[in-house]
Design a protein around this motif. Structure first.
Motif, PDB file in Angstrom:
ATOM      1  N   TRP A  44      38.152  49.780  35.564  1.00  0.00           N
ATOM      2  CA  TRP A  44      36.935  49.139  36.042  1.00  0.00           C
ATOM      3  C   TRP A  44      37.167  48.642  37.467  1.00  0.00           C
ATOM      4  O   TRP A  44      38.198  48.026  37.756  1.00  0.00           O
ATOM      5  CB  TRP A  44      36.571  47.960  35.157  1.00  0.00           C
ATOM      6  N   PHE A  45      36.188  48.882  38.333  1.00  0.00           N
ATOM      7  CA  PHE A  45      36.246  48.450  39.723  1.00  0.00           C
ATOM      8  C   PHE A  45      35.029  47.593  40.031  1.00  0.00           C
ATOM      9  O   PHE A  45      33.941  47.845  39.510  1.00  0.00           O
ATOM     10  CB  PHE A  45      36.215  49.659  40.672  1.00  0.00           C
ATOM     11  N   HIS A  46      35.208  46.622  40.895  1.00  0.00           N
ATOM     12  CA  HIS A  46      34.095  45.846  41.438  1.00  0.00           C
ATOM     13  C   HIS A  46      34.236  45.842  42.951  1.00  0.00           C
ATOM     14  O   HIS A  46      35.269  45.439  43.483  1.00  0.00           O
ATOM     15  CB  HIS A  46      34.080  44.411  40.901  1.00  0.00           C
ATOM     16  N   GLU A  47      33.211  46.331  43.628  1.00  0.00           N
ATOM     17  CA  GLU A  47      33.203  46.453  45.087  1.00  0.00           C
ATOM     18  C   GLU A  47      34.467  47.136  45.600  1.00  0.00           C
ATOM     19  O   GLU A  47      35.061  46.737  46.593  1.00  0.00           O
ATOM     20  CB  GLU A  47      33.011  45.080  45.737  1.00  0.00           C
ATOM     21  N   GLY A  48      34.907  48.189  44.875  1.00  0.00           N
ATOM     22  CA  GLY A  48      36.044  48.988  45.286  1.00  0.00           C
ATOM     23  C   GLY A  48      37.399  48.464  44.855  1.00  0.00           C
ATOM     24  O   GLY A  48      38.403  49.159  44.998  1.00  0.00           O
ATOM     25  N   SER A  49      37.476  47.257  44.317  1.00  0.00           N
ATOM     26  CA  SER A  49      38.744  46.681  43.878  1.00  0.00           C
ATOM     27  C   SER A  49      38.834  46.711  42.355  1.00  0.00           C
ATOM     28  O   SER A  49      37.844  46.471  41.660  1.00  0.00           O
ATOM     29  CB  SER A  49      38.874  45.227  44.342  1.00  0.00           C
ATOM     30  N   VAL A  50      40.038  46.972  41.857  1.00  0.00           N
ATOM     31  CA  VAL A  50      40.260  46.998  40.411  1.00  0.00           C
ATOM     32  C   VAL A  50      40.001  45.609  39.835  1.00  0.00           C
ATOM     33  O   VAL A  50      40.440  44.607  40.396  1.00  0.00           O
ATOM     34  CB  VAL A  50      41.705  47.435  40.092  1.00  0.00           C
ATOM     35  N   ILE A  51      39.276  45.569  38.712  1.00  0.00           N
ATOM     36  CA  ILE A  51      39.120  44.313  37.970  1.00  0.00           C
ATOM     37  C   ILE A  51      40.393  44.159  37.144  1.00  0.00           C
ATOM     38  O   ILE A  51      40.619  44.910  36.202  1.00  0.00           O
ATOM     39  CB  ILE A  51      37.863  44.316  37.076  1.00  0.00           C
ATOM     40  N   LYS A  52      41.216  43.208  37.511  1.00  0.00           N
ATOM     41  CA  LYS A  52      42.536  43.055  36.897  1.00  0.00           C
ATOM     42  C   LYS A  52      42.531  42.164  35.664  1.00  0.00           C
ATOM     43  O   LYS A  52      43.447  42.234  34.851  1.00  0.00           O
ATOM     44  CB  LYS A  52      43.527  42.510  37.923  1.00  0.00           C
ATOM     45  N   ARG A  53      41.531  41.318  35.528  1.00  0.00           N
ATOM     46  CA  ARG A  53      41.466  40.423  34.374  1.00  0.00           C
ATOM     47  C   ARG A  53      40.964  41.192  33.154  1.00  0.00           C
ATOM     48  O   ARG A  53      39.786  41.509  33.049  1.00  0.00           O
ATOM     49  CB  ARG A  53      40.559  39.242  34.673  1.00  0.00           C
ATOM     50  N   ASN A  54      41.877  41.470  32.230  1.00  0.00           N
ATOM     51  CA  ASN A  54      41.521  42.230  31.038  1.00  0.00           C
ATOM     52  C   ASN A  54      40.435  41.521  30.226  1.00  0.00           C
ATOM     53  O   ASN A  54      39.569  42.166  29.646  1.00  0.00           O
ATOM     54  CB  ASN A  54      42.764  42.488  30.182  1.00  0.00           C
ATOM     55  N   ALA A  55      40.476  40.201  30.207  1.00  0.00           N
ATOM     56  CA  ALA A  55      39.453  39.453  29.467  1.00  0.00           C
ATOM     57  C   ALA A  55      38.064  39.704  30.048  1.00  0.00           C
ATOM     58  O   ALA A  55      37.079  39.801  29.315  1.00  0.00           O
ATOM     59  CB  ALA A  55      39.771  37.951  29.488  1.00  0.00           C
ATOM     60  N   LEU A  56      37.977  39.837  31.362  1.00  0.00           N
ATOM     61  CA  LEU A  56      36.690  40.100  31.999  1.00  0.00           C
ATOM     62  C   LEU A  56      36.219  41.528  31.703  1.00  0.00           C
ATOM     63  O   LEU A  56      35.046  41.752  31.404  1.00  0.00           O
ATOM     64  CB  LEU A  56      36.794  39.875  33.515  1.00  0.00           C
ATOM     65  N   VAL A  57      37.130  42.489  31.724  1.00  0.00           N
ATOM     66  CA  VAL A  57      36.782  43.872  31.365  1.00  0.00           C
ATOM     67  C   VAL A  57      36.276  43.919  29.928  1.00  0.00           C
ATOM     68  O   VAL A  57      35.247  44.543  29.643  1.00  0.00           O
ATOM     69  CB  VAL A  57      37.980  44.822  31.566  1.00  0.00           C
ATOM     70  N   LYS A  58      36.973  43.255  29.008  1.00  0.00           N
ATOM     71  CA  LYS A  58      36.549  43.240  27.612  1.00  0.00           C
ATOM     72  C   LYS A  58      35.192  42.566  27.448  1.00  0.00           C
ATOM     73  O   LYS A  58      34.352  43.022  26.680  1.00  0.00           O
ATOM     74  CB  LYS A  58      37.610  42.578  26.745  1.00  0.00           C
ATOM     75  N   LEU A  59      34.971  41.487  28.187  1.00  0.00           N
ATOM     76  CA  LEU A  59      33.678  40.804  28.152  1.00  0.00           C
ATOM     77  C   LEU A  59      32.569  41.751  28.608  1.00  0.00           C
ATOM     78  O   LEU A  59      31.551  41.914  27.927  1.00  0.00           O
ATOM     79  CB  LEU A  59      33.698  39.563  29.040  1.00  0.00           C
ATOM     80  N   PHE A  60      32.758  42.400  29.749  1.00  0.00           N
ATOM     81  CA  PHE A  60      31.735  43.299  30.271  1.00  0.00           C
ATOM     82  C   PHE A  60      31.552  44.523  29.365  1.00  0.00           C
ATOM     83  O   PHE A  60      30.434  44.988  29.158  1.00  0.00           O
ATOM     84  CB  PHE A  60      32.045  43.714  31.701  1.00  0.00           C
ATOM     85  N   ALA A  61      32.638  45.038  28.809  1.00  0.00           N
ATOM     86  CA  ALA A  61      32.520  46.180  27.889  1.00  0.00           C
ATOM     87  C   ALA A  61      31.695  45.804  26.664  1.00  0.00           C
ATOM     88  O   ALA A  61      30.973  46.639  26.116  1.00  0.00           O
ATOM     89  CB  ALA A  61      33.900  46.669  27.481  1.00  0.00           C
ATOM     90  N   SER A  62      31.769  44.546  26.245  1.00  0.00           N
ATOM     91  CA  SER A  62      31.028  44.122  25.055  1.00  0.00           C
ATOM     92  C   SER A  62      29.522  44.020  25.307  1.00  0.00           C
ATOM     93  O   SER A  62      28.740  43.987  24.350  1.00  0.00           O
ATOM     94  CB  SER A  62      31.569  42.790  24.536  1.00  0.00           C
ATOM     95  N   ILE A  63      29.105  43.959  26.570  1.00  0.00           N
ATOM     96  CA  ILE A  63      27.670  43.873  26.876  1.00  0.00           C
ATOM     97  C   ILE A  63      27.178  45.132  27.598  1.00  0.00           C
ATOM     98  O   ILE A  63      26.136  45.126  28.227  1.00  0.00           O
ATOM     99  CB  ILE A  63      27.333  42.603  27.696  1.00  0.00           C
ATOM    100  N   LEU A  64      27.948  46.202  27.462  1.00  0.00           N
ATOM    101  CA  LEU A  64      27.605  47.471  28.101  1.00  0.00           C
ATOM    102  C   LEU A  64      26.801  48.329  27.134  1.00  0.00           C
ATOM    103  O   LEU A  64      27.128  48.427  25.956  1.00  0.00           O
ATOM    104  CB  LEU A  64      28.894  48.198  28.495  1.00  0.00           C
ATOM    105  N   ARG A  65      25.744  48.936  27.655  1.00  0.00           N
ATOM    106  CA  ARG A  65      25.008  49.901  26.841  1.00  0.00           C
ATOM    107  C   ARG A  65      24.498  51.022  27.734  1.00  0.00           C
ATOM    108  O   ARG A  65      24.309  50.861  28.937  1.00  0.00           O
ATOM    109  CB  ARG A  65      23.884  49.260  26.048  1.00  0.00           C
TER     110      ARG A  65
END
Length: 178
Positions: A44-65
């Motif tokens: 996962w990237f945000h504005e070209g940078s890797v999102i390093k916080r796994n908790a944030l990736v998991k949070l966003f994945a849980s609200i992805l459709r």
């Protein structure tokens, strides 16, 4: 992090059901596009940078459709942001056998620490482009098996009449051997 990410994280993080948020009940208007991209390897990237916080990736994945228009969205009760997905939004990192109701079933482990039992509700499909299988999960999402998971799955298959056959409960996938 920008205001849109901070807003989504604060809204969802307060009263969230981390396992199954009620995305089917959330239908806010489109808030716009957000500079989040999921690469084909599941990064996962945000504005070209890797999102390093796994908790944030998991949070966003849980609200992805994925919606009927084919686009992917991060959805909260009050906001809906379109994101870019290069291939499949999630990655299967492993397959293993388990038992449910006296039947042998395949369990797919995803890169977001979630597991799904392969079934008619969550079937496997062969992705010709990627040369591996995907599993269909809720909210229009799919997870592509990484190379290691794909090889493990093939080793688990039965070989019948020039096909690799995978059975999980009442589900069956037949992949022609070449």
């Amino acid at each position: 992090m920008n205001d849109a990410l901070d807003s989504l994280e604060s809204q969802i993080g307060k009263t969230r059901d981390y396992e199954s948020p009620p995305l089917h009940l959330w239908h806010p208007p489109l808030s716009g596009n957000i500079a989040i991209r999921i690469a084909s390897d599941g990064t996962w990237f945000h504005e070209g940078s890797v999102i390093k916080r796994n908790a944030l990736v998991k949070l966003f994945a849980s609200i992805l459709r994925r919606e009927e228009d084919g686009n992917y969205y991060l959805v909260s009760p009050h906001e809906k942001w379109r994101i870019q997905v290069e291939s499949h939004p999630l990655i299967v990192t492993d397959f293993d056998w388990s038992e449910e109701g006296g039947e042998r079933v395949l369990v797919a482990t995803l890169n977001i620490d979630r597991q799904w039992t392969v079934s008619t509700e969550h079937p496997l499909h062969f992705d010709d482009v990627a040369g591996a299988v995907t599993i269909t999960i809720p909210h229009g999402l799919t997870a592509l098996s990484n190379r290691a998971a794909w090889y493990r799955l093939i080793e688990m298959a039965d070989v019948e009449q020039h096909h690799a056959v995978l059975r999980s409960g009442h589900f069956e996938l037949r992949i022609p051997l070449q």
